[in-house]
Design an enzyme around this catalytic site. Sequence first.
Site, PDB file in Angstrom:
ATOM      1  N   PHE A   1      13.448   3.326   1.980  1.00  0.00           N
ATOM      2  CA  PHE A   1      13.901   1.990   2.380  1.00  0.00           C
ATOM      3  C   PHE A   1      12.775   1.100   2.884  1.00  0.00           C
ATOM      4  O   PHE A   1      12.980  -0.064   3.152  1.00  0.00           O
ATOM      5  CB  PHE A   1      14.980   2.098   3.474  1.00  0.00           C
ATOM      6  CG  PHE A   1      16.206   2.805   3.002  1.00  0.00           C
ATOM      7  CD1 PHE A   1      17.027   2.215   2.044  1.00  0.00           C
ATOM      8  CD2 PHE A   1      16.531   4.057   3.473  1.00  0.00           C
ATOM      9  CE1 PHE A   1      18.164   2.876   1.576  1.00  0.00           C
ATOM     10  CE2 PHE A   1      17.663   4.720   3.016  1.00  0.00           C
ATOM     11  CZ  PHE A   1      18.487   4.129   2.067  1.00  0.00           C
TER      12      PHE A   1
ATOM     13  N   ASP B   1       9.694  16.226  11.054  1.00  0.00           N
ATOM     14  CA  ASP B   1       9.338  16.154   9.626  1.00  0.00           C
ATOM     15  C   ASP B   1       7.817  16.211   9.450  1.00  0.00           C
ATOM     16  O   ASP B   1       7.235  15.402   8.726  1.00  0.00           O
ATOM     17  CB  ASP B   1       9.930  14.881   8.994  1.00  0.00           C
ATOM     18  CG  ASP B   1       9.971  14.952   7.467  1.00  0.00           C
ATOM     19  OD1 ASP B   1       9.823  16.066   6.905  1.00  0.00           O
ATOM     20  OD2 ASP B   1      10.145  13.895   6.824  1.00  0.00           O
TER      21      ASP B   1
ATOM     22  N   THR C   1       8.866  -0.588   2.647  1.00  0.00           N
ATOM     23  CA  THR C   1       7.695  -0.923   1.845  1.00  0.00           C
ATOM     24  C   THR C   1       6.580  -1.235   2.844  1.00  0.00           C
ATOM     25  O   THR C   1       6.816  -1.935   3.837  1.00  0.00           O
ATOM     26  CB  THR C   1       7.974  -2.161   0.961  1.00  0.00           C
ATOM     27  OG1 THR C   1       9.210  -1.937   0.277  1.00  0.00           O
ATOM     28  CG2 THR C   1       6.875  -2.374  -0.057  1.00  0.00           C
ATOM     29  N   VAL C   2       5.397  -0.679   2.574  1.00  0.00           N
ATOM     30  CA  VAL C   2       4.289  -0.843   3.514  1.00  0.00           C
ATOM     31  C   VAL C   2       3.233  -1.755   2.885  1.00  0.00           C
ATOM     32  O   VAL C   2       2.852  -1.559   1.732  1.00  0.00           O
ATOM     33  CB  VAL C   2       3.690   0.534   3.912  1.00  0.00           C
ATOM     34  CG1 VAL C   2       2.577   0.366   4.939  1.00  0.00           C
ATOM     35  CG2 VAL C   2       4.771   1.450   4.460  1.00  0.00           C
TER      36      VAL C   2
ATOM     37  N   ILE D   1       0.812  -1.221   0.000  1.00  0.00           N
ATOM     38  CA  ILE D   1       0.000   0.000   0.000  1.00  0.00           C
ATOM     39  C   ILE D   1       0.846   1.272   0.000  1.00  0.00           C
ATOM     40  O   ILE D   1       0.305   2.372  -0.073  1.00  0.00           O
ATOM     41  CB  ILE D   1      -1.000   0.028   1.190  1.00  0.00           C
ATOM     42  CG1 ILE D   1      -0.299  -0.261   2.520  1.00  0.00           C
ATOM     43  CG2 ILE D   1      -2.158  -0.929   0.952  1.00  0.00           C
ATOM     44  CD1 ILE D   1      -1.209  -0.107   3.728  1.00  0.00           C
ATOM     45  N   GLY D   2       2.149   1.128   0.096  1.00  0.00           N
ATOM     46  CA  GLY D   2       2.996   2.322   0.060  1.00  0.00           C
ATOM     47  C   GLY D   2       4.461   1.954   0.006  1.00  0.00           C
ATOM     48  O   GLY D   2       4.844   0.829   0.329  1.00  0.00           O
ATOM     49  N   ARG D   3       5.266   2.932  -0.419  1.00  0.00           N
ATOM     50  CA  ARG D   3       6.695   2.662  -0.539  1.00  0.00           C
ATOM     51  C   ARG D   3       7.468   3.934  -0.234  1.00  0.00           C
ATOM     52  O   ARG D   3       7.114   5.011  -0.728  1.00  0.00           O
ATOM     53  CB  ARG D   3       6.971   2.207  -1.976  1.00  0.00           C
ATOM     54  CG  ARG D   3       8.293   1.519  -2.178  1.00  0.00           C
ATOM     55  CD  ARG D   3       8.364   0.995  -3.595  1.00  0.00           C
ATOM     56  NE  ARG D   3       7.877  -0.368  -3.670  1.00  0.00           N
ATOM     57  CZ  ARG D   3       8.679  -1.434  -3.668  1.00  0.00           C
ATOM     58  NH1 ARG D   3       9.970  -1.288  -3.577  1.00  0.00           N
ATOM     59  NH2 ARG D   3       8.166  -2.653  -3.742  1.00  0.00           N
TER      60      ARG D   3
ATOM     61  N   LYS E   1       5.240  -2.104   7.993  1.00  0.00           N
ATOM     62  CA  LYS E   1       6.285  -1.369   7.268  1.00  0.00           C
ATOM     63  C   LYS E   1       7.568  -2.180   7.383  1.00  0.00           C
ATOM     64  O   LYS E   1       8.083  -2.380   8.489  1.00  0.00           O
ATOM     65  CB  LYS E   1       6.445   0.024   7.877  1.00  0.00           C
ATOM     66  CG  LYS E   1       7.520   0.874   7.232  1.00  0.00           C
ATOM     67  CD  LYS E   1       7.396   2.314   7.719  1.00  0.00           C
ATOM     68  CE  LYS E   1       8.600   3.159   7.366  1.00  0.00           C
ATOM     69  NZ  LYS E   1       8.446   4.555   7.790  1.00  0.00           N
TER      70      LYS E   1
HETATM   71  N1  LIG Z   1       0.390   2.947   8.922  1.00  0.00           N
HETATM   72  C1  LIG Z   1       0.239   3.123   7.611  1.00  0.00           C
HETATM   73  N2  LIG Z   1      -0.912   2.778   6.997  1.00  0.00           N
HETATM   74  C2  LIG Z   1      -1.057   2.965   5.651  1.00  0.00           C
HETATM   75  N3  LIG Z   1      -0.119   3.484   4.844  1.00  0.00           N
HETATM   76  C3  LIG Z   1       1.053   3.841   5.398  1.00  0.00           C
HETATM   77  C4  LIG Z   1       1.305   3.675   6.802  1.00  0.00           C
HETATM   78  N4  LIG Z   1       2.559   4.124   7.066  1.00  0.00           N
HETATM   79  C5  LIG Z   1       3.056   4.546   5.885  1.00  0.00           C
HETATM   80  N5  LIG Z   1       2.166   4.371   4.891  1.00  0.00           N
HETATM   81  C6  LIG Z   1       2.360   4.754   3.482  1.00  0.00           C
HETATM   82  O1  LIG Z   1       3.512   4.117   2.946  1.00  0.00           O
HETATM   83  C7  LIG Z   1       4.340   5.045   2.219  1.00  0.00           C
HETATM   84  C8  LIG Z   1       5.777   4.988   2.734  1.00  0.00           C
HETATM   85  O2  LIG Z   1       5.781   5.177   4.131  1.00  0.00           O
HETATM   86  P1  LIG Z   1       6.892   6.002   4.893  1.00  0.00           P
HETATM   87  O3  LIG Z   1       6.937   7.396   4.334  1.00  0.00           O
HETATM   88  O4  LIG Z   1       6.643   5.862   6.344  1.00  0.00           O
HETATM   89  O5  LIG Z   1       8.197   5.206   4.477  1.00  0.00           O
HETATM   90  P2  LIG Z   1       9.684   5.691   4.596  1.00  0.00           P
HETATM   91  O6  LIG Z   1      10.566   4.611   4.056  1.00  0.00           O
HETATM   92  O7  LIG Z   1       9.941   6.153   5.991  1.00  0.00           O
HETATM   93  O8  LIG Z   1       9.681   6.905   3.618  1.00  0.00           O
HETATM   94  P3  LIG Z   1      10.736   8.064   3.419  1.00  0.00           P
HETATM   95  O9  LIG Z   1      11.894   7.819   4.331  1.00  0.00           O
HETATM   96  O10 LIG Z   1      11.077   7.978   1.978  1.00  0.00           O
HETATM   97  O11 LIG Z   1       9.923   9.291   3.779  1.00  0.00           O
HETATM   98  C9  LIG Z   1       3.679   6.391   2.347  1.00  0.00           C
HETATM   99  O12 LIG Z   1       3.002   6.649   1.129  1.00  0.00           O
HETATM  100  C10 LIG Z   1       2.659   6.258   3.425  1.00  0.00           C
HETATM  101  O13 LIG Z   1       1.490   6.973   3.146  1.00  0.00           O
END
Ligand SMILES: Nc1ncnc2c1ncn2[C@@H]1O[C@H](COP(=O)(O)OP(=O)(O)OP(=O)(O)O)[C@@H](O)[C@H]1O
Length: 273
Positions: free
Chosen positions: A20, A131, A22-23, A15-17, A38
């Site tokens: 590093f 952030d 992937t969600v 559902i998201g990426r 995640k």
């Molecule tokens: N609890 C959650 N439920 C649904 N979607 C989520 C959740 N947490 C994160 N996402 C989705 O997954 C995607 C990636 O999440 P996130 O930004 O936390 O990852 P990240 O690796 O920390 O990203 P970055 O470091 O590039 O900002 C985002 O589009 C976010 O909306």
Amino acid sequence: MSQQLKRDYVVLEEIGRGRFGTVFRCSSVNSGDSFAVKSIDKVAITAAGDSLDAQCLWTEPKILELVSPHPHIVNLRNLYEDEAHLHMVLDLCFESNLHARVMSEPEAASVMCQLMQAVAHCHGLGVAHRDIKPDNILFDEENRLRLADLGSAGVFKEDERMSGVVGTPHYVAPEVLTGRDYDEKVDVWSAGVVFYEMLAGFPPFHGESPVEIFDAVLRGNLRFPTRVFRSVSPAAKDLLRRMLCKDVSRRFSVQQVLRHPWFSIAEQTMPTE
Ligand SMILES: Nc1ncnc2c1ncn2[C@@H]1O[C@H](COP(=O)(O)OP(=O)(O)OP(=O)(O)O)[C@@H](O)[C@H]1O
């Protein structure tokens, strides 16, 4: 995939990426309830060779453990580790449409009240998010705001300030950009930028490139173009000035923001269901 994770959850679609992480959506084997997992790729972080990213690997789960549970934070439900990944099971949320349209003041007050409660909870525990931006403001199935992505968060102590450039161009506080030490009030600035954007439909400090945006943030020249702000209340503008105040000693703390009269004024004009 961690055997333990597979024993406790059925992992479903992506559902998201992020960089590093992937969600995926997942469902609990015991309760059938839905969550998000995640998964952080430890190998990719190490291969990228950035020691800061490698250090940050544990920041998010550690800080989430400290601040969970809270009704306005994406809480950490479980944590698993295998050779290649760190898996954080989180409350399942949905992306906000904060970018999509201009909000009325009562709608913005509801968002701001929930956001500032999450931030107050973090600050009370000595955690600065660092952030805050629309991408990190999610909503759960009950349409409750959930502050997400504590991967950039920092811990502060009474007589110890934070350092390091962390944040996203439009939302970052000026004191972060000057490279000086700073404190948790950077979150009040970023939340102020989100607040302005909700009422105006565009951010208060803009430019064509990240450098131009940084220059605009550093100038910190807050304007309320009449075209857009004609119909915005004086109380909302007053609160914006106090949140987007370059002088950190005069900038409101999160507690002062929550006590500002704009919240009760905006609530009184909230349409009844
Ligand atoms: N609890 C959650 N439920 C649904 N979607 C989520 C959740 N947490 C994160 N996402 C989705 O997954 C995607 C990636 O999440 P996130 O930004 O936390 O990852 P990240 O690796 O920390 O990203 P970055 O470091 O590039 O900002 C985002 O589009 C976010 O909306």
